[in-house]
Design a protein around this motif. Sequence first.
Motif: not given
Length: 190
Positions: A105-106, A109-110, A112
């Motif tokens: 997820k990190a 998100a970074k 995206k």
Amino acid sequence: MNKKRILTLTAALALAGSTLVSSSVLAADNTSTAEKASTAKKMPTEKYLAAFPQTIRGTWYNYVGNKLCKTVIGKKEMTIYINGKKDQYFTLHAYVNHNAVTTNKATLAKTKHWVWAEKTTDHKLDWLRIHGWSDAAGAGMFVNLSKINSHKVLTTASGAGVWVEGHAYQTPKLAKKLQKKRYSQFAYQE
């Protein structure tokens, strides 16, 4: 990239991608006289790009239905506006080998809004092919810059057939006038 991104990019700049200049002499259909095109500049020599080519930087306009789309392309950024509102943005990153199918997820998100781009040729035209950083499949979005009848035309395409999604121009007036224009050197899906 998903279909919404492709259509939006097509809409403003016509995706928020960048583009390479065609090295072909182009003749358009839909007119009673032959339209001739010339090449603005040749493509950069590296395969993967660390910056969008200077030739496509700037502001581009196109219409999707009755909505005016504006795409602003900088050295490493692309921002798309629809009817004056910021819709999406992307930042170009030099390609490095990475795990595009990550579920972290990190990382997702970074990255995206990250894209990477490469040069390619299809239908005897030079294209910039843009991929979302985490796209594990698909053809990506294609961008081409041509000069047709003294107008710069930024074309976006998608799919395995490199089918045109739309054309963008340097002024809203020209974008409105030519919004349904088709050019014979490009492939269109019916």
